[in-house]
Design an enzyme around this catalytic site. Structure first.
Site, PDB file in Angstrom:
ATOM      1  N   HIS A   5     -93.488  49.648  20.734  1.00  0.00           N
ATOM      2  CA  HIS A   5     -94.025  48.563  21.068  1.00  0.00           C
ATOM      3  C   HIS A   5     -92.849  47.550  21.170  1.00  0.00           C
ATOM      4  CE1 HIS A   5     -98.531  49.328  20.627  1.00  0.00           C
ATOM      5  NE2 HIS A   5     -97.761  50.301  20.076  1.00  0.00           N
ATOM      6  N   GLU A  15     -91.589  48.104  16.397  1.00  0.00           N
ATOM      7  CA  GLU A  15     -91.615  46.974  17.415  1.00  0.00           C
ATOM      8  C   GLU A  15     -90.223  46.603  17.584  1.00  0.00           C
ATOM      9  OE1 GLU A  15     -94.353  45.521  18.333  1.00  0.00           O
ATOM     10  OE2 GLU A  15     -95.820  45.589  16.633  1.00  0.00           O
TER      11      GLU A  15
END
Length: 253
Positions: free
Chosen positions: A78, A143
């Site tokens: 992500h 992330e």
């Protein structure tokens, strides 16, 4: 046989993920996920994907795809975001809880990304995320910088190949450290618990005696194991040592 990893490119299709100045998270994650997969495959890891094109798949469907495929690890890629642009930057990884091989893998990935120049924001527990809660294997959500940070976007674009290599290297570092990327390997299991405190107590006891012990939390029980070993003879010798020390044992492949 080699271990299998399900790589998950976050968002997709009608779900763009975070958006910043026309840049969409779903595009960054797909391109990076495919690059990571190629590196892992070149290192002998079997790779499967939740998506390889711009399609929408719900988080639940992604978790079920991994469960049904019987993969050994699940890695979701992500980009992060913050309500205020250019205020926060850095990488962080999310896991169901801060324990086991998934926690080690998340730390190894973050360390590799930090070496490229990202600020390391650490590993955080997020038990409410579907892809971490519903997967039955160790799972990590990475992330890779904030999409609404010019600093992180420059790092992402200027070091794309290095970032893919860093994430793949973090995964491989973890697998190598516990001996699971060998074609055949064996472990000696010393205990299986539902209560984490009991599992950690046994783990610490073994580590204090310099046994290469760890907790495998990939199933319904927390399994305290020692190893792995390249062949059955090495595993059998370790089992004899543990039995002489008074531990109940079983060799698992």
């Amino acid at each position: 046989m080699p271990y299998t990893i399900m790589l998950d490119a976050g968002h997709g299709g009608r779900d763009p993920g975070a958006v910043f100045n026309g840049r969409q998270e779903k595009d960054d994650t797909l391109r990076l996920t495919l690059a990571i997969g190629e590196i892992l495959q070149n290192n002998g890891v079997d790779v499967e994907y939740t998506r390889t094109t711009d399609v929408y798949t719900s988080p639940y469907e992604r978790a079920m795809k991994a469960n049904n495929a019987g993969v050994d690890f699940f890695i979701s890629i992500h980009r992060n975001s913050f309500p205020t642009d250019n205020e926060v930057f850095g990488v962080e990884s999310l896991v169901y809880d801060l324990s086991g091989i998934k926690y080690q893998m998340a730390q190894d990935i973050n360390d590799q990304l930090e070496a490229i120049g990202f600020v390391n924001l650490g590993v955080k527990a997020r038990p409410n995320l579907v892809v971490l809660r519903r997967t039955r294997m160790p799972a990590v959500l990475v992330e890779v910088g904030f999409i609404d940070s010019n600093v992180d976007n420059r790092l992402f674009d200027d070091n794309f190949d290095d970032i893919a290599q860093a994430i793949a290297s973090g995964i491989l570092d973890t697998l190598e450290s516990v001996g699971v990327i060998q074609n055949d390997y064996y472990r000696v299991q010393v205990g299986a618990f539902r209560n984490r405190r009991y599992a950690e107590r046994l783990l610490n006891e073994l580590l204090e005696q310099d046994y290469p012990a760890f907790i495998d939390d990939s199933g319904p029980y927390l399994r305290v194991q020692v190893g792995g070993f390249n062949n059955l003879n090495e595993a059998a010798e370790m089992e004899r040592r543990l039995k002489r020390a008074g531990y109940p044992t079983v060799i698992v492949r």
